[in-house]
Enzyme design. Structure first.
Site, PDB file in Angstrom:
ATOM      1  N   ARG A  64       0.741  -1.223   0.107  1.00 11.91           N
ATOM      2  CA  ARG A  64      -0.075  -0.006  -0.050  1.00 11.91           C
ATOM      3  C   ARG A  64       0.874   1.229   0.011  1.00 11.91           C
ATOM      4  O   ARG A  64       0.511   2.197  -0.693  1.00 11.91           O
ATOM      5  CB  ARG A  64      -1.155  -0.122   1.085  1.00 11.91           C
ATOM      6  N   GLU A 101       5.287 -11.011  15.082  1.00  8.02           N
ATOM      7  CA  GLU A 101       4.928 -11.314  16.542  1.00  8.02           C
ATOM      8  C   GLU A 101       5.274 -12.796  16.562  1.00  8.02           C
ATOM      9  O   GLU A 101       5.533 -13.355  17.466  1.00  8.02           O
ATOM     10  CB  GLU A 101       3.147 -10.894  16.514  1.00  8.02           C
TER      11      GLU A 101
END
Ligand code: AMP
Length: 179
Positions: A64, A101
């Site tokens: 993006r 994560e």
């Protein structure tokens, strides 16, 4: 259009998608801002505004960030650098891995596309933990560029993104939202 108009557009037009791409994540979908011509022009102008005149290239982070970088590049008359996910670029690349994560991700950049010392603005849609932006700054610096700032549409509260980057590079966010 003012900076507060841009912030209002970010608040109003970024869609929130619960549990995407995995349960527990509130995904911020910026594509409604991209598909509205006036909104896109307003937010790209406001994204670069604090840095205008201080950079001669804009680096977009896949994917993006590419759209945002293109808009800023045309408006400011500067070139685009693409910071890509691993395995997409042919030939010689610089690679930088960083922790997610769960697991690890790698970003890549073609070296030697612009002269050493070129001043670069980094853009992306969302700043969360800051790992992606941090790795991008490292890549650009390894390529010899000077990173003048990081500009994002949205920063997520309660995550260390800004804290992690602010000692290194100025951070500009048009809006903020809960993680
Ligand atoms: P981070 O490295 O944790 O700062 O994550 C930033 C990158 O992951 C950006 O390229 C974003 O596009 C994407 N990202 C992280 N969290 C979200 C979210 N909640 N919604 C949309 N994109 C996100």
């Amino acid at each position: 259009m003012t900076a507060s108009d841009a912030s209002a557009l970010v608040d109003r037009m970024i869609a929130v998608v619960p549990d995407f791409p995995v349960p527990g994540i509130l995904f911020r979908d910026v594509t409604p801002l991209f598909s509205d011509a006036d909104a896109f022009a307003t937010v790209t102008a406001a994204l670069s505004e604090p840095f205008d005149g201080a950079f001669t290239a804009v680096a977009g982070i896949e994917a993006r960030g590419f759209a945002l970088a293109g808009g800023i590049a045309i408006e400011q008359g500067v070139g685009v650098l693409t910071v890509r996910k691993a395995g997409k670029l042919p030939g010689e690349v610089l690679s930088e891995s960083y922790a997610l994560e769960y697991g690890e991700a790698t970003l890549e950049l073609r070296p030697s596309q612009l002269p050493p010392g070129t001043r670069v603005l980094v853009v992306d849609d969302v700043l969360a933990t800051g790992g992606t932006a941090d790795a991008t700054v490292t890549l650009l610096e390894r390529a010899g560029y000077e990173v003048v700032g990081i500009a994002v549409l949205l920063e997520l509260d309660g995550l260390p993104g800004r804290e992690r980057l602010a000692s290194r590079i100025p951070v500009h966010a048009l809006g903020s939202a809960p993680a």
